[in-house]
Design a protein around this motif. Structure first.
Motif, PDB file in Angstrom:
ATOM      1  N   ASN A   1       0.794  -1.179   0.093  1.00 58.36           N
ATOM      2  CA  ASN A   1       0.050   0.037   0.208  1.00 58.36           C
ATOM      3  C   ASN A   1       0.867   1.277  -0.188  1.00 58.36           C
ATOM      4  OD1 ASN A   1      -2.440  -1.844   0.015  1.00 58.36           O
ATOM      5  ND2 ASN A   1      -2.167  -1.592   2.300  1.00 58.36           N
TER       6      ASN A   1
ATOM      7  N   ALA B   1      -7.288  -4.832 -11.566  1.00 57.92           N
ATOM      8  CA  ALA B   1      -8.204  -3.721 -11.206  1.00 57.92           C
ATOM      9  C   ALA B   1      -8.978  -3.015 -12.312  1.00 57.92           C
ATOM     10  CB  ALA B   1      -7.373  -2.434 -10.561  1.00 57.92           C
TER      11      ALA B   1
ATOM     12  N   LYS C   1     -16.822   4.555  -9.183  1.00 57.69           N
ATOM     13  CA  LYS C   1     -15.969   3.802  -8.147  1.00 57.69           C
ATOM     14  C   LYS C   1     -14.690   3.236  -8.632  1.00 57.69           C
ATOM     15  CE  LYS C   1     -16.614  -0.401  -5.178  1.00 57.69           C
ATOM     16  NZ  LYS C   1     -17.385  -1.679  -4.965  1.00 57.69           N
TER      17      LYS C   1
ATOM     18  N   ASP D   1      -1.709   3.303  -3.463  1.00 59.22           N
ATOM     19  CA  ASP D   1      -1.739   1.990  -2.900  1.00 59.22           C
ATOM     20  C   ASP D   1      -1.185   0.791  -3.787  1.00 59.22           C
ATOM     21  OD1 ASP D   1      -3.549   2.747  -0.892  1.00 59.22           O
ATOM     22  OD2 ASP D   1      -5.231   2.796  -2.121  1.00 59.22           O
TER      23      ASP D   1
ATOM     24  N   ARG E   1      -1.200   4.102 -10.114  1.00 60.48           N
ATOM     25  CA  ARG E   1      -1.732   2.884  -9.648  1.00 60.48           C
ATOM     26  C   ARG E   1      -1.347   1.377 -10.334  1.00 60.48           C
ATOM     27  NH1 ARG E   1      -7.399   0.683  -8.820  1.00 60.48           N
ATOM     28  NH2 ARG E   1      -7.440  -0.337  -6.798  1.00 60.48           N
TER      29      ARG E   1
ATOM     30  N   HIS F   1     -13.500  -3.127 -13.472  1.00 61.54           N
ATOM     31  CA  HIS F   1     -14.833  -3.582 -13.365  1.00 61.54           C
ATOM     32  C   HIS F   1     -15.511  -4.441 -14.411  1.00 61.54           C
ATOM     33  CE1 HIS F   1     -15.321  -0.576 -10.070  1.00 61.54           C
ATOM     34  NE2 HIS F   1     -15.021   0.208 -10.925  1.00 61.54           N
TER      35      HIS F   1
ATOM     36  N   ARG G   1      -3.924 -10.783 -11.307  1.00 56.91           N
ATOM     37  CA  ARG G   1      -4.770  -9.834 -10.457  1.00 56.91           C
ATOM     38  C   ARG G   1      -5.016  -8.314 -11.139  1.00 56.91           C
ATOM     39  NH1 ARG G   1      -3.848  -8.090  -5.026  1.00 56.91           N
ATOM     40  NH2 ARG G   1      -6.049  -8.587  -4.522  1.00 56.91           N
TER      41      ARG G   1
ATOM     42  N   CYS H   1     -12.642   4.711 -12.250  1.00 55.66           N
ATOM     43  CA  CYS H   1     -11.466   4.377 -12.823  1.00 55.66           C
ATOM     44  C   CYS H   1     -10.593   5.109 -13.610  1.00 55.66           C
ATOM     45  CB  CYS H   1     -11.713   2.980 -13.634  1.00 55.66           C
ATOM     46  SG  CYS H   1     -10.462   2.560 -14.658  1.00 55.66           S
TER      47      CYS H   1
ATOM     48  N   GLU I   1     -11.666  -2.368  -7.565  1.00 53.26           N
ATOM     49  CA  GLU I   1     -10.625  -3.258  -6.559  1.00 53.26           C
ATOM     50  C   GLU I   1     -10.030  -4.440  -7.520  1.00 53.26           C
ATOM     51  OE1 GLU I   1     -10.264  -2.609  -3.540  1.00 53.26           O
ATOM     52  OE2 GLU I   1     -11.621  -1.031  -2.990  1.00 53.26           O
ATOM     53  N   PHE I   2      -8.989  -4.960  -6.938  1.00 51.13           N
ATOM     54  CA  PHE I   2      -8.332  -6.234  -7.571  1.00 51.13           C
ATOM     55  C   PHE I   2      -9.281  -7.316  -7.668  1.00 51.13           C
ATOM     56  CE2 PHE I   2      -4.450  -3.736  -7.239  1.00 51.13           C
ATOM     57  CZ  PHE I   2      -3.697  -4.042  -8.635  1.00 51.13           C
TER      58      PHE I   2
END
Length: 339
Positions: free
Chosen positions: A8, A320, A307, A25, A231, A322, A318, A284, A310-311
């Motif tokens: 993070n 990030a 929004k 993060d 990010r 939607h 992984r 995003c 999230e991963f």
């Protein structure tokens, strides 16, 4: 426990108009001897991430949160004096331009001996012998002669080899290479990257490679991070990401490679440009440039603009985004049509 663990990480720059978050993060790990690539466009935060590991960010930049743990040591809470024992000694860095790294008024030998004596209690004669050995390892012709030459007397490829030799001087656990072949022609780039890969494998040295060149990443690294606007937006095994990118941005980077274009046609490109870190879009950060978020009526999807994603796990990667599940279904249907 990983040799290097970043959790993070939050890096900010204090400007007159307020703080700007250069990293948000950012989390990743590096095992001993592992090779990790960090890719993205200019302004994505790749170099800031690399510089943060050794707290080399100049003011007004600062680490605002998160942790950087190296072999059990909390680097971001260490004093400057203690951190100097890690820099160059256990973690070395190769910068973009060797002429900006090498001191123009000192010979190559003087600089290498000075580096060794700063970290080891050895004589000048012993230090020179080690320097000579490292020059031989990076395949410098006539290394005895090169020790007494100055940076301006050497070619760009030769200078970069010397920078690699200096990075290896103290037998580090990790080398951070920030665009190490940017200023070199293509044939020399290939030689330098092959040399760096060979040396890391021989000495079991971890490598963090910062680059915008996906071709280099695919040949050198085992895992990769894709960064956008400060990010990490996708991470996983390099081969999986190159062969089957999950994030629309990663797909855009790969489609922009020259070999992906139809001969005689314009190269593919990601529309728009990287947003300013002081004025990131809501949701995003990639959504204004994304080709996958529009509904049939042309309106962007609410989740993408409202929004921060999230991963989610996708295979061994992984991502990030939607849209991962929907994009996977879309690809499945297209494959069924082809078959």
């Amino acid at each position: 426990m990983a040799l290097l663990e970043v959790t993070n990480l939050d890096v900010r720059f204090g400007l007159r108009q307020g703080e700007v978050r250069a990293l948000r993060d950012v989390s990743f790990t590096l095992e001993r001897g592992e090779r990790l690539g960090i890719v993205g466009e200019s302004g994505a935060g790749k170099s800031v991430a690399a510089f943060s590991l050794l707290n080399l960010i100049g003011k007004p930049g600062f680490i605002a949160g998160g942790s950087i743990t190296f072999d059990g040591l909390e680097l971001n809470s260490m004093s400057e004096r203690a951190l100097r024992k890690v820099r160059g000694n256990r973690i070395s860095m190769i910068f973009q331009d060797p002429m900006m790294t090498l001191n123009p008024v000192l010979s190559i030998g003087e600089q290498m001996v000075e580096c060794l004596k700063a970290h080891r209690r050895i004589s000048s004669k012993q230090a020179r012998a080690i320097a000579l050995d490292k020059l031989q390892q990076v395949q410098i012709p006539s290394p005895e002669t090169r020790l007494d030459q100055y940076p301006h007397e050497l070619s760009g490829g030769m200078r970069q080899r010397i920078i690699i030799a200096i990075a290896l001087l103290l037998d580090p656990d990790i080398i951070i290479a920030d665009e190490p072949t940017t200023a070199l022609d293509v044939t020399i780039q290939a030689e330098i990257m092959a040399l760096l890969l060979e040396l890391c494998e021989q000495h079991n040295v971890g490598l963090i490679l910062i680059t915008h060149d996906l071709g280099v990443v695919s040949q050198v690294t085992q895992r990769m991070l894709v960064m956008y606007a400060g990010r990490v937006i996708e991470q996983g095994p390099t081969r999986e990401i190159i062969n089957d990118p999950q994030h629309p941005y990663t797909q855009g980077l790969i489609n922009a490679l020259p070999q992906m274009a139809t001969p005689g046609e314009r190269l593919n490109q990601i529309r728009g440009s990287m947003p300013s870190l002081s004025n990131l879009p809501d949701g995003c950060a990639f959504h204004p440039r994304c080709d996958f978020i529009n509904k049939a009526n042309g309106e962007p999807r609410p989740a993408c603009v409202q929004k921060v994603p999230e991963f989610v796990d996708s295979g061994n990667c992984r991502v990030a985004c939607h849209m991962v599940a929907e994009m996977q279904e879309d690809r499945r249907l297209k494959l069924e049509e082809i078959s």
